[in-house]
Design a protein around this motif. Structure first.
Motif, mmCIF file in Angstrom:
data_model
loop_
_atom_site.group_PDB
_atom_site.id
_atom_site.type_symbol
_atom_site.label_atom_id
_atom_site.label_comp_id
_atom_site.label_asym_id
_atom_site.label_seq_id
_atom_site.Cartn_x
_atom_site.Cartn_y
_atom_site.Cartn_z
ATOM 1 N N GLN A 72 -59.256 104.649 45.243
ATOM 2 C CA GLN A 72 -60.809 104.255 45.008
ATOM 3 C C GLN A 72 -60.812 102.392 43.604
ATOM 4 O OE1 GLN A 72 -62.783 107.587 43.781
ATOM 5 N NE2 GLN A 72 -62.451 108.613 45.231
ATOM 6 N N ILE A 73 -61.414 101.646 44.329
ATOM 7 C CA ILE A 73 -61.466 100.801 43.513
ATOM 8 C C ILE A 73 -63.024 100.710 42.742
ATOM 9 C CG2 ILE A 73 -61.175 98.067 43.640
ATOM 10 C CD1 ILE A 73 -59.240 98.241 45.913
ATOM 11 N N LYS A 74 -62.569 100.756 41.983
ATOM 12 C CA LYS A 74 -64.114 100.586 40.635
ATOM 13 C C LYS A 74 -64.582 98.795 40.482
ATOM 14 C CE LYS A 74 -65.025 105.445 41.018
ATOM 15 N NZ LYS A 74 -65.610 106.004 39.963
ATOM 16 N N LYS A 75 -65.498 98.868 41.344
ATOM 17 C CA LYS A 75 -66.248 97.147 40.775
ATOM 18 C C LYS A 75 -66.764 97.247 39.527
ATOM 19 C CE LYS A 75 -64.959 95.580 45.138
ATOM 20 N NZ LYS A 75 -63.971 94.896 45.167
ATOM 21 N N GLY A 76 -66.397 96.046 38.843
ATOM 22 C CA GLY A 76 -66.842 96.247 38.020
ATOM 23 C C GLY A 76 -66.394 97.052 36.227
ATOM 24 N N GLU A 77 -65.572 97.750 36.864
ATOM 25 C CA GLU A 77 -64.989 98.899 36.118
ATOM 26 C C GLU A 77 -63.857 98.094 35.424
ATOM 27 O OE1 GLU A 77 -65.743 102.672 36.495
ATOM 28 O OE2 GLU A 77 -67.629 102.110 37.892
ATOM 29 N N LYS A 78 -62.913 98.998 34.252
ATOM 30 C CA LYS A 78 -61.937 98.491 33.955
ATOM 31 C C LYS A 78 -60.367 99.990 34.869
ATOM 32 C CE LYS A 78 -62.075 96.255 30.234
ATOM 33 N NZ LYS A 78 -61.900 95.250 28.861
ATOM 34 N N SER A 79 -59.757 100.107 34.864
ATOM 35 C CA SER A 79 -58.536 100.647 34.946
ATOM 36 C C SER A 79 -57.742 101.199 33.631
ATOM 37 C CB SER A 79 -56.993 100.199 35.392
ATOM 38 O OG SER A 79 -57.514 99.331 36.886
ATOM 39 N N PHE A 80 -57.206 102.255 34.067
ATOM 40 C CA PHE A 80 -57.168 103.068 32.562
ATOM 41 C C PHE A 80 -55.967 103.236 31.971
ATOM 42 C CE2 PHE A 80 -53.757 106.961 31.607
ATOM 43 C CZ PHE A 80 -54.223 107.263 30.791
ATOM 44 N N ASN A 91 -36.961 110.115 22.228
ATOM 45 C CA ASN A 91 -37.610 111.668 22.785
ATOM 46 C C ASN A 91 -38.925 111.714 22.278
ATOM 47 O OD1 ASN A 91 -35.578 112.761 24.274
ATOM 48 N ND2 ASN A 91 -34.278 113.187 22.509
ATOM 49 N N THR A 92 -39.201 110.953 21.610
ATOM 50 C CA THR A 92 -40.575 111.710 20.573
ATOM 51 C C THR A 92 -41.401 109.773 20.782
ATOM 52 O OG1 THR A 92 -39.499 110.918 18.129
ATOM 53 C CG2 THR A 92 -40.341 113.229 19.347
ATOM 54 N N ARG A 93 -42.808 109.913 20.971
ATOM 55 C CA ARG A 93 -43.751 108.969 20.911
ATOM 56 C C ARG A 93 -45.220 108.944 20.435
ATOM 57 N NH1 ARG A 93 -44.301 108.679 27.380
ATOM 58 N NH2 ARG A 93 -46.448 110.403 27.075
ATOM 59 N N ASP A 94 -45.487 108.130 19.438
ATOM 60 C CA ASP A 94 -47.417 108.516 19.565
ATOM 61 C C ASP A 94 -47.520 107.472 20.489
ATOM 62 O OD1 ASP A 94 -46.117 108.977 16.640
ATOM 63 O OD2 ASP A 94 -45.527 106.986 16.375
ATOM 64 N N SER A 95 -48.545 107.721 20.801
ATOM 65 C CA SER A 95 -49.946 107.315 20.802
ATOM 66 C C SER A 95 -50.781 107.062 20.869
ATOM 67 C CB SER A 95 -50.822 108.326 22.377
ATOM 68 O OG SER A 95 -49.546 109.143 23.305
ATOM 69 N N LEU A 96 -51.107 105.213 20.609
ATOM 70 C CA LEU A 96 -51.729 103.710 20.145
ATOM 71 C C LEU A 96 -53.141 104.395 20.295
ATOM 72 C CD1 LEU A 96 -48.884 101.067 19.505
ATOM 73 C CD2 LEU A 96 -49.490 103.284 18.157
ATOM 74 N N VAL A 97 -53.648 103.839 21.702
ATOM 75 C CA VAL A 97 -54.737 104.285 23.065
ATOM 76 C C VAL A 97 -54.753 104.792 23.740
ATOM 77 C CG1 VAL A 97 -56.195 101.821 23.538
ATOM 78 C CG2 VAL A 97 -54.370 101.420 21.890
ATOM 79 N N THR A 98 -55.696 105.368 24.364
ATOM 80 C CA THR A 98 -55.955 105.872 25.617
ATOM 81 C C THR A 98 -57.137 105.743 25.952
ATOM 82 O OG1 THR A 98 -54.064 107.606 25.128
ATOM 83 C CG2 THR A 98 -55.592 108.198 27.037
ATOM 84 N N ASP A 99 -57.290 105.116 26.711
ATOM 85 C CA ASP A 99 -58.640 104.222 27.420
ATOM 86 C C ASP A 99 -58.586 105.121 28.838
ATOM 87 O OD1 ASP A 99 -59.707 103.017 25.598
ATOM 88 O OD2 ASP A 99 -58.443 100.644 25.560
#
Length: 307
Positions: A72-80, A91-99
């Motif tokens: 599905q392509i949502k017009k006018g919206e942004k991807s994950f 092996n370890t990481r920090d999530s900085l941004v999740t949109d």
């Protein structure tokens, strides 16, 4: 030999001790498709993207044998979008941004052309979305593989347990296996999880390989020792793509063939981590894959004389 892949197609921005990726293409369905398309076609992709997702990326997937009718392509919206930073041990990481963006209200729709697909892999999404996909299928695939994560165990456990009753293979990492089962021993954890519905359990251990459990059988596959690991993002999904790709190609879902499929998955994952994002997966040839599989055979092959 059709395979349906349900998961995310996204933008990632990654920092590791080796450098920064900038904004690149990621997502579970993206990695699974790039890996599995080396073994089986078509790949029936089910996902959601925004208007910002590059057409060139969709064209590249199409050229690889990926059907995009279910995207599905949502017009006018942004991807994950996800941004993360890996520590020195990778092996370890920090999530900085999740949109979440378009993923926040994703309602997958299975096109009529995807019905009858023999193999299905459910990438790491909400259990409700995974259940929705299963409910839309007019006939049950020959094999259903699912991935999940600790977050869904914390916020949607009841729904997750319902999905587990309807799948054949569950893929989790060692920490998730312990959390889901309440057992520290991975053997005890596996025994408990196999009573929840799946007939097979794969426990991924990153650079330490993967374990396959079925009834009272256990198989261990190593990970390829590499000089440099540039980016582990997507390695688990690439592993899953190689695994299900081999099974779909051979149409053999026996425990013995699953052993081979795990080695194929490990080989594909070993390519993925050598460059940022999907870059390496786009470059490899069938000759590269064959050579890497030969390396795996040498890695675990030995003769022994019992005294």
């Amino acid at each position: 030999m059709s395979l349906t892949v349900v998961g995310t197609m996204a933008f990632d921005e990654i920092e590791t001790p080796f450098g920064k990726s900038g904004r690149i293409i990621g997502g579970s369905a993206t990695y699974i498709a790039w890996a599995a398309a080396n073994f089986v076609k078509p790949i029936n992709q089910v996902s959601v993207i925004g208007e910002d997702f590059p057409q060139s990326e969709l064209d590249a997937l199409s050229a690889k044998g990926v059907a995009l009718e279910g995207v599905q392509i949502k017009k006018g919206e942004k991807s994950f979008y996800w941004s993360g930073k890996y520590h020195m041990d990778m092996n370890t990481r920090d999530s900085l941004v999740t949109d979440l963006n378009v993923l926040a209200d994703f309602q997958p729709a299975i096109p009529e052309s995807y019905q009858g697909s023999e193999f299905l892999i459910l990438g790491n999404l909400t259990p409700q979305v995974q259940m929705s996909v299963l409910d839309q299928l007019k006939e049950r695939p020959k094999l259903i593989v699912m991935d999940t994560m600790n977050f869904w165990m914390e916020v949607a456990l009841d729904d997750l347990l319902k999905v587990l009753k309807r799948v054949d293979v569950l893929m989790v990492n060692d920490g998730e296996a312990r959390q889901l089962s309440g057992e520290y021993s991975l053997v005890k954890a596996a025994r408990k999880i196999l009573t929840m519905g799946p007939r097979y359990l794969i426990i991924k251990k990153g650079e330490h390989g993967a374990l396959l459990f079925h009834e009272n059988h256990v198989f261990f596959a190593p990970a390829m020792p590499l000089d440099d690991v540039y980016d582990p993002t997507g390695a688990g999904d690439t592993f899953a793509g190689g695994f299900i790709g081999h099974l779909a190609k051979t149409k053999d879902i026996s425990f013995e063939n699953m052993k081979t499929a795990i080695i194929v998955g490990s080989a594909m994952a070993s390519f993925c981590v050598e460059k940022f994002g999907t870059e390496k997966l786009r470059e490899i040839t069938h000759e590269d894959i064959t050579a890497r599989l030969d390396q795996f055979v040498q890695l675990v092959n030995f003769d022994i004389d019992l005294v």
